[in-house]
Design a protein around this motif. Structure first.
Motif, PDB file in Angstrom:
ATOM      1  N   GLY A 344      31.666  32.787  31.285  1.00 29.51           N
ATOM      2  CA  GLY A 344      32.854  32.655  32.130  1.00 29.51           C
ATOM      3  C   GLY A 344      32.747  31.416  32.990  1.00 29.51           C
ATOM      4  N   ILE A 345      33.825  30.632  33.040  1.00 28.30           N
ATOM      5  CA  ILE A 345      33.851  29.418  33.851  1.00 28.30           C
ATOM      6  C   ILE A 345      34.975  29.539  34.879  1.00 28.30           C
ATOM      7  CG2 ILE A 345      34.161  26.915  33.859  1.00 28.30           C
ATOM      8  CD1 ILE A 345      33.064  26.830  31.049  1.00 28.30           C
ATOM      9  N   CYS A 346      34.628  29.435  36.147  1.00 28.91           N
ATOM     10  CA  CYS A 346      35.585  29.447  37.258  1.00 28.91           C
ATOM     11  C   CYS A 346      36.435  30.720  37.235  1.00 28.91           C
ATOM     12  CB  CYS A 346      36.441  28.179  37.230  1.00 28.91           C
ATOM     13  SG  CYS A 346      37.299  27.857  38.792  1.00 28.91           S
ATOM     14  N   GLY A 347      37.719  30.623  36.861  1.00 29.03           N
ATOM     15  CA  GLY A 347      38.533  31.825  36.761  1.00 29.03           C
ATOM     16  C   GLY A 347      37.933  32.840  35.815  1.00 29.03           C
ATOM     17  N   GLY A 348      37.252  32.343  34.778  1.00 26.09           N
ATOM     18  CA  GLY A 348      36.575  33.243  33.851  1.00 26.09           C
ATOM     19  C   GLY A 348      35.468  34.019  34.526  1.00 26.09           C
ATOM     20  N   LEU A 349      34.738  33.379  35.440  1.00 21.73           N
ATOM     21  CA  LEU A 349      33.737  34.089  36.236  1.00 21.73           C
ATOM     22  C   LEU A 349      34.390  35.211  37.022  1.00 21.73           C
ATOM     23  CD1 LEU A 349      30.940  32.663  38.514  1.00 21.73           C
ATOM     24  CD2 LEU A 349      32.718  34.090  39.514  1.00 21.73           C
ATOM     25  N   GLN A 350      35.507  34.908  37.659  1.00 24.58           N
ATOM     26  CA  GLN A 350      36.198  35.908  38.457  1.00 24.58           C
ATOM     27  C   GLN A 350      36.655  37.094  37.602  1.00 24.58           C
ATOM     28  OE1 GLN A 350      39.292  33.531  40.224  1.00 24.58           O
ATOM     29  NE2 GLN A 350      37.925  32.575  41.723  1.00 24.58           N
ATOM     30  N   MET A 351      37.163  36.810  36.396  1.00 22.67           N
ATOM     31  CA  MET A 351      37.658  37.876  35.513  1.00 22.67           C
ATOM     32  C   MET A 351      36.530  38.761  35.000  1.00 22.67           C
ATOM     33  SD  MET A 351      40.535  35.954  33.210  1.00 22.67           S
ATOM     34  CE  MET A 351      41.399  34.529  33.884  1.00 22.67           C
ATOM     35  N   LEU A 352      35.336  38.206  34.828  1.00 24.91           N
ATOM     36  CA  LEU A 352      34.217  39.002  34.332  1.00 24.91           C
ATOM     37  C   LEU A 352      33.696  39.979  35.387  1.00 24.91           C
ATOM     38  CD1 LEU A 352      32.173  36.266  32.404  1.00 24.91           C
ATOM     39  CD2 LEU A 352      33.563  38.089  31.408  1.00 24.91           C
ATOM     40  N   GLY A 353      34.119  39.809  36.630  1.00 23.81           N
ATOM     41  CA  GLY A 353      33.657  40.671  37.707  1.00 23.81           C
ATOM     42  C   GLY A 353      34.363  42.014  37.774  1.00 23.81           C
ATOM     43  N   ASN A 354      34.103  42.717  38.861  1.00 23.67           N
ATOM     44  CA  ASN A 354      34.650  44.069  39.036  1.00 23.67           C
ATOM     45  C   ASN A 354      36.085  44.061  39.538  1.00 23.67           C
ATOM     46  OD1 ASN A 354      32.142  45.155  38.329  1.00 23.67           O
ATOM     47  ND2 ASN A 354      31.415  45.051  40.456  1.00 23.67           N
ATOM     48  N   GLN A 355      36.399  43.113  40.415  1.00 24.61           N
ATOM     49  CA  GLN A 355      37.708  43.166  41.068  1.00 24.61           C
ATOM     50  C   GLN A 355      38.090  41.793  41.613  1.00 24.61           C
ATOM     51  OE1 GLN A 355      38.205  45.695  44.695  1.00 24.61           O
ATOM     52  NE2 GLN A 355      39.566  46.918  43.393  1.00 24.61           N
ATOM     53  N   ILE A 356      39.402  41.509  41.554  1.00 27.46           N
ATOM     54  CA  ILE A 356      39.950  40.305  42.162  1.00 27.46           C
ATOM     55  C   ILE A 356      40.966  40.738  43.205  1.00 27.46           C
ATOM     56  CG2 ILE A 356      41.225  38.156  41.786  1.00 27.46           C
ATOM     57  CD1 ILE A 356      40.189  38.180  38.908  1.00 27.46           C
ATOM     58  N   LEU A 357      40.781  40.293  44.425  1.00 28.70           N
ATOM     59  CA  LEU A 357      41.659  40.655  45.536  1.00 28.70           C
ATOM     60  C   LEU A 357      42.510  39.451  45.925  1.00 28.70           C
ATOM     61  CD1 LEU A 357      39.040  42.530  47.766  1.00 28.70           C
ATOM     62  CD2 LEU A 357      40.505  43.490  45.985  1.00 28.70           C
ATOM     63  N   ASP A 358      43.768  39.718  46.207  1.00 28.70           N
ATOM     64  CA  ASP A 358      44.684  38.653  46.641  1.00 28.70           C
ATOM     65  C   ASP A 358      45.497  39.161  47.838  1.00 28.70           C
ATOM     66  OD1 ASP A 358      46.175  36.368  46.838  1.00 28.70           O
ATOM     67  OD2 ASP A 358      47.263  36.624  44.965  1.00 28.70           O
ATOM     68  N   PRO A 359      44.824  39.419  48.970  1.00 26.56           N
ATOM     69  CA  PRO A 359      45.506  40.042  50.115  1.00 26.56           C
ATOM     70  C   PRO A 359      46.606  39.174  50.713  1.00 26.56           C
ATOM     71  CG  PRO A 359      43.325  39.263  50.745  1.00 26.56           C
ATOM     72  CD  PRO A 359      43.405  39.145  49.258  1.00 26.56           C
ATOM     73  N   LYS A 360      46.484  37.848  50.584  1.00 26.46           N
ATOM     74  CA  LYS A 360      47.498  36.944  51.134  1.00 26.46           C
ATOM     75  C   LYS A 360      48.534  36.537  50.091  1.00 26.46           C
ATOM     76  CE  LYS A 360      44.464  34.882  54.646  1.00 26.46           C
ATOM     77  NZ  LYS A 360      43.911  33.601  55.175  1.00 26.46           N
ATOM     78  N   HIS A 361      48.419  37.136  48.906  1.00 26.82           N
ATOM     79  CA  HIS A 361      49.344  36.830  47.803  1.00 26.82           C
ATOM     80  C   HIS A 361      49.387  35.321  47.525  1.00 26.82           C
ATOM     81  CE1 HIS A 361      50.566  41.004  47.817  1.00 26.82           C
ATOM     82  NE2 HIS A 361      50.851  40.925  49.108  1.00 26.82           N
TER      83      HIS A 361
END
Length: 509
Positions: A344-361
């Motif tokens: 996983g590279i960059c966004g791919g790293l984030q997707m391989l994880g458990n959760q992505i949070l976007d509280p500020k949208h």
């Protein structure tokens, strides 16, 4: 890079505009820059406004279009935000992130941005002036076509800029698209008289065959417009210049047509996310002599892969939703069960994880999204973007070696997976390697460009070859890029030499 070049009292700018998008503007500017630099001129590239998801990070931590970084290399310069003062990074069908002087000023839809453009013209003109103060010649790349009637008002990317600084223009068209004379004549006909008067010539790009067969058309075009055809550039076989436009994504696959498809090749599949960004990460793989690279939209296209790569994304939550809805999560899990490797590279790293949070949208109305749960990582998206060039120590395969790359992401990731890092940046842990070593993840773009990383990647992927293994391990992508720029300039100079370029610039022989 060495910036020793001829000093001159003559200051000149030449702008390359296209009859269509993807007409070859970026390539031609790259060629002109290297031709001039090889003739000892102090030259720099410039693009007033760029729209691309492929970007580069300058040493000062600014973001510019990838093409301007390549053009800077052609000039033997370090990239600068002066070379691309406005960068638009699409994040929806109608909107983009707006980056000015290398920094994001927020998201705007197309209508809002169109109204905002008058505020940016002075910024563009000032950047060009600063660049021209530092260099004797500036070669400018336009965007899209100057004849897009609906975009003429407040134009700062094509003739609006040329008129503002009073520079000469050449128009290039790609003959592969068909109707090349209609494209060139139609573009000319739709311009104002003052805009027509600054056109020094036309260039026809990617011609195959006997150029004499074009002569009647060339004569007709000159007669109708009183503008000469400066050059017919031949199709250049096996040319590889990094692209910034998603229209060039198919080249990642086409570059592999001549590869050895035997068991001696490593098969790498990159998932073709709808909002894939910085896909030049994989150019080094696409030209590697013993790697077969496939860009796959569906899991069914991903056949016999040794490695699956989840790439970077401009809209990570939207792309993660697309990924799971199209069955890629199941494909990746199956691939791992069968002993395959995943990166996983960059966004791919984030997707391989458990959760992505976007509280500020920042990216969407979705506040949180479960990841693929393959690494113990949680990411929170932020409105502050990390932009930095990186020198790091990679710790793959229980070995350590130096690598270079760059970070460009909006998000902070935390979790136990980082206890086993992919690399160290000034002793700070970055990225992750799974406990079974089947998964690696990093925020670093451009990692494959590092000569020392490629053999380590091949070793991690359990690649072995009975033939030509030394050429695979020793492949130097940086040297290859430089050779390709030189190859391009030599081929273009055969039909568009420095004396003709100087005439277009209006400088003394």
């Amino acid at each position: 890079m060495n910036n020793t070049a001829k000093k001159s009292n003559q200051k000149a700018t030449l702008m390359v505009q296209g009859a269509t998008s993807d007409a070859g503007k970026s390539i031609l500017v790259t060629a002109l820059c290297r031709i001039l630099r090889n003739n000892n001129f102090n030259v720099a590239p410039f693009k007033p406004q760029n729209m691309a998801l492929n970007s580069a990070v300058t040493a000062q931590g600014g973001e510019i279009g990838r093409a301007q970084a390549v053009q800077a290399q052609a000039c033997k310069l370090e990239p600068s935000t002066l070379m691309n003062p406005i960068l638009l990074k699409p994040n929806s069908q109608t909107g983009s992130q707006v980056i000015v002087h290398g920094k994001s000023i927020g998201n705007m839809d197309a209508k809002v941005y169109h109204g905002y453009k008058p505020n940016l013209l002075n910024e563009v003109i000032d950047s060009h002036k600063q660049l021209n103060d530092l260099h004797d010649i500036v070669i400018v790349e336009g965007a899209g076509s100057p004849a897009e009637i609906n975009l003429r008002e407040h134009d700062l990317a094509n003739m609006g800029f040329a008129e503002a600084i009073d520079c000469p223009v050449i128009i290039v068209a790609d003959i592969h698209r068909g109707g090349v004379f209609a494209h060139l004549y139609g573009t000319y006909a739709l311009l104002s008289d003052s805009e027509k008067s600054r056109i020094k010539g036309f260039v026809i790009n990617q011609f195959r065959g006997d150029v004499s067969l074009l002569q009647s058309g060339l004569d007709w075009l000159t007669q109708k417009t009183s503008v000469p055809v400066l050059a017919v550039i031949p199709f250049i076989e096996n040319l590889h210049i990094e692209a910034e436009d998603s229209m060039q994504l198919g080249n990642l696959n086409s570059n592999n047509n001549s590869k050895n498809n035997s068991k001696d090749a490593l098969n790498v599949c990159v998932i073709a996310l709808p909002k894939i960004s910085n896909f030049t990460d994989f150019d080094a793989l696409s030209v590697h002599p013993q790697i077969n690279l496939s860009l796959c939209k569906t899991p069914e296209q991903c056949i016999n892969a040794d490695v699956i790569i989840v790439p970077g994304s401009k809209s990570v939550i939207a792309d993660l939703t697309w990924l799971t809805s199209n069955g890629w999560d199941k494909k990746i899990n199956q691939h791992l069960r069968y002993g395959g490797k995943v990166m996983g590279i960059c966004g791919g790293l984030q997707m391989l994880g458990n959760q992505i949070l976007d509280p500020k949208h920042i990216e969407s109305e979705v506040a949180q999204k479960d990841g693929l749960n393959l690494l113990d990582i949680q990411t929170t998206l932020t409105d502050q973007k990390t932009l930095t060039q990186v020198n790091a120590t990679c710790v793959l395969n229980d070995e350590s070696f130096d690598v270079t790359g760059y970070e460009i992401h909006a998000g902070i990731s935390e979790g136990k997976a980082f206890d086993q890092p992919f690399c160290l940046i000034n002793s700070i842990k970055e990225g992750a390697i799974s406990t079974d070593k089947q998964i690696i993840a990093t925020y670093l773009h451009g990692i494959f460009d590092s000569k020392q990383f490629m053999p380590a990647f091949l070793k991690w992927a359990d690649f072995s070859s009975n033939t030509n293994i030394e050429s695979a391990v020793n492949f130097d992508y940086q040297a290859f890029k430089e050779q390709q720029i030189e190859y391009l300039s030599q081929e273009v100079e055969k039909v568009f030499d420095v004396h003709l370029i100087k005439q277009c610039l209006g400088i003394n022989p």
